[in-house]
Design an enzyme around this catalytic site. Sequence first.
Site, mmCIF file in Angstrom:
data_model
loop_
_atom_site.group_PDB
_atom_site.id
_atom_site.type_symbol
_atom_site.label_atom_id
_atom_site.label_comp_id
_atom_site.label_asym_id
_atom_site.label_seq_id
_atom_site.Cartn_x
_atom_site.Cartn_y
_atom_site.Cartn_z
ATOM 1 N N CYS A 30 -4.413 -3.449 -1.195
ATOM 2 C CA CYS A 30 -3.734 -2.339 -0.236
ATOM 3 C C CYS A 30 -4.232 -1.007 -0.728
ATOM 4 C CB CYS A 30 -2.145 -2.550 -0.513
ATOM 5 S SG CYS A 30 -1.210 -3.985 0.323
ATOM 6 N N LYS A 61 1.835 2.233 6.899
ATOM 7 C CA LYS A 61 1.462 1.537 5.976
ATOM 8 C C LYS A 61 0.187 2.151 5.285
ATOM 9 C CE LYS A 61 0.775 -1.920 3.066
ATOM 10 N NZ LYS A 61 0.302 -3.368 3.581
#
Length: 411
Positions: free
Chosen positions: A270, A216
């Site tokens: 993010c 991720k």
Amino acid sequence: MNKSRFKKVCMIGLGYIGLPTAAVFASREVNVIGVDINQHAVDTINQGKIHIVEPELDILVHATVRDGYLKSQTTPEVADAFIMAVPTPFKGEDHEPNLDYIESATRTLAKVLKKGDLVVLESTSPVGATEKMAEWLVQERPDLTFPQQNGEESDIRIAHCPERVLPGHVIRELVENDRIIGGMTAKCTRDATELYKIFVEGECIATNARTAEMAKLTENASRDVQIAFANELSILCDKMGIDVWELISLANRHPRVNILQPGCGVGGHCIAVDPWFIVNAYPEDAKLINTARVVNDGKPHFVISKVKDAVKDMKNPKIACLGLAFKPDIDDLRESPALEITKMLSDVEGYEILAVEPNVKSLPKVLENRKNVKLVELEQALSDADVLVVLVKHREFIGLLSDKIIDFVSI
């Protein structure tokens, strides 16, 4: 519809990822208990409504609450699986990850764990966070056994499964996208895969917890580097008197070139955050990733300089900031460069700021007490402002034509 052994799921965190995930599980006839410390969010969801903006989510929440598959509360209860999607902010300006929310949620859910349960961490985390979560569970529940990544059987299964969805398309991408399933043991991975296969139509790809965590971070660091190239290019083009949008369009005609579009910075929880987890852990080695973060975090200052130059000959200029969210057509303000730019402009004495954000009903806290900032409709901004600063490519702004416009997102 649900043929899995996971009949009841406890979703901890009902934000931009947790609530859609809870609703999708519930739509597959899984009994879902949504847990959040925000009483307003809990009450809103139990009314079949939503407290965030995300297309199709309102319909799904309404239906699953009505049918009795989704309910929310402030504390966890006994379930077959627990999924954690809580924030992982920074501790300070040195970008050290703050795992306090994960720790608090872990210690709380530990009280209701029973043998055979699965615990999944979805929160974007630094490498090793899933193992840390396991350590906290061990401390709270010495009567149960937990995986230690040595292949041994344990009472509780633990895995990491990072979310990888695009705001504005979350419901569709939750179902269609591939998922990375990183268990602390092979058995943990298999159990977590069974859980996500309840609704995931994409491939569930098995790995270990550390690799899943790093995957991720890698995805978002890669995008951050690409965006930094476009943002740096826009600054260079400004100095050279070149239209960056035309330049990128021409360069992208090369069969192996795909330059992204520049903007006013990088936002969201993010891309603007995850690369720092890598840099913080390995500051001497993550040179390119660190530079990309510096470039993208510096872009708002370039925007400010261009706006100041545009109004330098005006007395008490009215500046309309079009967009506060971090990306188009959502209400998510987390790490938003547009919001930061609006705040910095409001710090300048003599500036009157007209904030336009179609997806919120009131000014965010960082702006609400500033006397020189008003939240207005687009029509008023077009009429009253001396300068229109386009910061977000909301659908409402596309096609605007005015000699007042300074465009940073190519509308």
